[in-house]
Design a protein around this motif. Sequence first.
Motif, PDB file in Angstrom:
ATOM      1  N   LEU A  11       0.828  -1.208   0.000  1.00  0.00           N
ATOM      2  CA  LEU A  11       0.000   0.000   0.000  1.00  0.00           C
ATOM      3  C   LEU A  11       0.862   1.257   0.000  1.00  0.00           C
ATOM      4  O   LEU A  11       0.518   2.249  -0.647  1.00  0.00           O
ATOM      5  CB  LEU A  11      -0.965  -0.015   1.180  1.00  0.00           C
ATOM      6  CG  LEU A  11      -2.034  -1.117   1.122  1.00  0.00           C
ATOM      7  CD1 LEU A  11      -2.789  -1.204   2.438  1.00  0.00           C
ATOM      8  CD2 LEU A  11      -2.977  -0.904  -0.049  1.00  0.00           C
ATOM      9  N   LEU A  12       1.981   1.218   0.711  1.00  0.00           N
ATOM     10  CA  LEU A  12       2.910   2.356   0.699  1.00  0.00           C
ATOM     11  C   LEU A  12       3.412   2.610  -0.720  1.00  0.00           C
ATOM     12  O   LEU A  12       3.406   3.747  -1.193  1.00  0.00           O
ATOM     13  CB  LEU A  12       4.107   2.084   1.619  1.00  0.00           C
ATOM     14  CG  LEU A  12       3.857   2.037   3.114  1.00  0.00           C
ATOM     15  CD1 LEU A  12       5.130   1.661   3.849  1.00  0.00           C
ATOM     16  CD2 LEU A  12       3.301   3.340   3.628  1.00  0.00           C
ATOM     17  N   GLY A  43      -3.821  12.694   5.827  1.00  0.00           N
ATOM     18  CA  GLY A  43      -3.506  13.156   7.179  1.00  0.00           C
ATOM     19  C   GLY A  43      -4.150  12.266   8.228  1.00  0.00           C
ATOM     20  O   GLY A  43      -3.532  11.932   9.251  1.00  0.00           O
ATOM     21  N   HIS A  44      -5.397  11.869   7.985  1.00  0.00           N
ATOM     22  CA  HIS A  44      -6.073  10.947   8.899  1.00  0.00           C
ATOM     23  C   HIS A  44      -5.290   9.635   9.016  1.00  0.00           C
ATOM     24  O   HIS A  44      -5.182   9.058  10.103  1.00  0.00           O
ATOM     25  CB  HIS A  44      -7.500  10.685   8.427  1.00  0.00           C
ATOM     26  CG  HIS A  44      -8.135   9.508   9.066  1.00  0.00           C
ATOM     27  ND1 HIS A  44      -8.418   9.447  10.419  1.00  0.00           N
ATOM     28  CD2 HIS A  44      -8.523   8.314   8.545  1.00  0.00           C
ATOM     29  CE1 HIS A  44      -8.967   8.264  10.702  1.00  0.00           C
ATOM     30  NE2 HIS A  44      -9.034   7.572   9.581  1.00  0.00           N
ATOM     31  N   LEU A  91       3.042  12.501   2.265  1.00  0.00           N
ATOM     32  CA  LEU A  91       3.438  11.162   1.810  1.00  0.00           C
ATOM     33  C   LEU A  91       4.698  10.680   2.522  1.00  0.00           C
ATOM     34  O   LEU A  91       4.783   9.508   2.908  1.00  0.00           O
ATOM     35  CB  LEU A  91       3.656  11.148   0.302  1.00  0.00           C
ATOM     36  CG  LEU A  91       2.428  10.895  -0.553  1.00  0.00           C
ATOM     37  CD1 LEU A  91       2.749  11.079  -2.033  1.00  0.00           C
ATOM     38  CD2 LEU A  91       1.838   9.522  -0.300  1.00  0.00           C
ATOM     39  N   THR A  92       5.651  11.576   2.706  1.00  0.00           N
ATOM     40  CA  THR A  92       6.890  11.193   3.378  1.00  0.00           C
ATOM     41  C   THR A  92       6.627  10.800   4.823  1.00  0.00           C
ATOM     42  O   THR A  92       7.087   9.746   5.288  1.00  0.00           O
ATOM     43  CB  THR A  92       7.928  12.336   3.311  1.00  0.00           C
ATOM     44  OG1 THR A  92       8.241  12.577   1.937  1.00  0.00           O
ATOM     45  CG2 THR A  92       9.188  11.988   4.069  1.00  0.00           C
ATOM     46  N   LEU A  93       5.878  11.618   5.542  1.00  0.00           N
ATOM     47  CA  LEU A  93       5.584  11.319   6.943  1.00  0.00           C
ATOM     48  C   LEU A  93       4.797  10.017   7.062  1.00  0.00           C
ATOM     49  O   LEU A  93       5.123   9.145   7.875  1.00  0.00           O
ATOM     50  CB  LEU A  93       4.810  12.468   7.591  1.00  0.00           C
ATOM     51  CG  LEU A  93       4.393  12.277   9.052  1.00  0.00           C
ATOM     52  CD1 LEU A  93       5.587  11.971   9.941  1.00  0.00           C
ATOM     53  CD2 LEU A  93       3.652  13.521   9.540  1.00  0.00           C
ATOM     54  N   THR A  95       4.652   7.525   4.951  1.00  0.00           N
ATOM     55  CA  THR A  95       5.480   6.395   4.521  1.00  0.00           C
ATOM     56  C   THR A  95       6.469   5.999   5.610  1.00  0.00           C
ATOM     57  O   THR A  95       6.570   4.824   5.977  1.00  0.00           O
ATOM     58  CB  THR A  95       6.216   6.745   3.218  1.00  0.00           C
ATOM     59  OG1 THR A  95       5.240   7.027   2.205  1.00  0.00           O
ATOM     60  CG2 THR A  95       7.121   5.623   2.764  1.00  0.00           C
ATOM     61  N   VAL A  96       7.188   6.954   6.141  1.00  0.00           N
ATOM     62  CA  VAL A  96       8.198   6.653   7.162  1.00  0.00           C
ATOM     63  C   VAL A  96       7.542   6.100   8.427  1.00  0.00           C
ATOM     64  O   VAL A  96       8.048   5.146   9.030  1.00  0.00           O
ATOM     65  CB  VAL A  96       9.062   7.899   7.458  1.00  0.00           C
ATOM     66  CG1 VAL A  96       9.972   7.674   8.643  1.00  0.00           C
ATOM     67  CG2 VAL A  96       9.882   8.270   6.227  1.00  0.00           C
ATOM     68  N   TYR A  97       6.409   6.664   8.808  1.00  0.00           N
ATOM     69  CA  TYR A  97       5.722   6.171  10.002  1.00  0.00           C
ATOM     70  C   TYR A  97       5.296   4.715   9.807  1.00  0.00           C
ATOM     71  O   TYR A  97       5.466   3.865  10.683  1.00  0.00           O
ATOM     72  CB  TYR A  97       4.506   7.042  10.333  1.00  0.00           C
ATOM     73  CG  TYR A  97       4.229   7.119  11.819  1.00  0.00           C
ATOM     74  CD1 TYR A  97       4.378   6.021  12.667  1.00  0.00           C
ATOM     75  CD2 TYR A  97       3.807   8.300  12.392  1.00  0.00           C
ATOM     76  CE1 TYR A  97       4.134   6.103  14.020  1.00  0.00           C
ATOM     77  CE2 TYR A  97       3.556   8.394  13.749  1.00  0.00           C
ATOM     78  CZ  TYR A  97       3.719   7.290  14.553  1.00  0.00           C
ATOM     79  OH  TYR A  97       3.476   7.379  15.892  1.00  0.00           O
ATOM     80  N   ASN A  98       4.769   4.412   8.636  1.00  0.00           N
ATOM     81  CA  ASN A  98       4.341   3.036   8.380  1.00  0.00           C
ATOM     82  C   ASN A  98       5.504   2.074   8.240  1.00  0.00           C
ATOM     83  O   ASN A  98       5.386   0.904   8.605  1.00  0.00           O
ATOM     84  CB  ASN A  98       3.413   2.979   7.168  1.00  0.00           C
ATOM     85  CG  ASN A  98       2.000   3.301   7.563  1.00  0.00           C
ATOM     86  OD1 ASN A  98       1.291   2.447   8.078  1.00  0.00           O
ATOM     87  ND2 ASN A  98       1.597   4.550   7.368  1.00  0.00           N
ATOM     88  N   GLN A  99       6.633   2.540   7.750  1.00  0.00           N
ATOM     89  CA  GLN A  99       7.818   1.680   7.721  1.00  0.00           C
ATOM     90  C   GLN A  99       8.245   1.316   9.144  1.00  0.00           C
ATOM     91  O   GLN A  99       8.645   0.177   9.404  1.00  0.00           O
ATOM     92  CB  GLN A  99       8.954   2.358   6.951  1.00  0.00           C
ATOM     93  CG  GLN A  99       8.686   2.398   5.460  1.00  0.00           C
ATOM     94  CD  GLN A  99       9.639   3.297   4.703  1.00  0.00           C
ATOM     95  OE1 GLN A  99      10.263   4.200   5.256  1.00  0.00           O
ATOM     96  NE2 GLN A  99       9.751   3.058   3.409  1.00  0.00           N
TER      97      GLN A  99
END
Length: 151
Positions: A11-12, A43-44, A91-93, A95-99
């Motif tokens: 999904l990322l 954002g959500h 997108l960056t925030l 993506t990194v949070y989900n990683q």
Amino acid sequence: MLQVCHRVQELLQLLNEVLPTFSSAELLEPSAPGKWSRHEILGHLIDSAANNHRRFVLALTQPEPLLITPYDQDAWVRCAHYQHTPLADLLTLWTVYNQQLIRLIARVPPEAHAFRCTYESGYTVTLRWLMEDYTVHLEHHVQQLLARTLR
């Protein structure tokens, strides 16, 4: 939990490839008055990652059952002003949070999957269920984000 990790990673990649192809109007226009725009939905998803990160860690570090407290999703989106944040930053925030969540989920010991988590209503689930449900929630909103017409 490898399935959860793989699906989040897919999904990322998908959202990072497709969402930047939308026009500014498509990204910023809500589907109806009082509804979120694509910026706000993304954002959500950041807020959801933050809240679920907290839940996962607390489930691993606190005595059972973890009491799951809700959060006011609309207020979080409003306070963060996601509508006025550049898409690349969102997108960056996200993506990194989900990683980081992928790394966390991958390291949850199998015996912890059964840890109990209880909603205020008394409904009880396991940590495994919470982690799987995070992916279901993520998929729902990614489908929303990628639809030609925001619904």
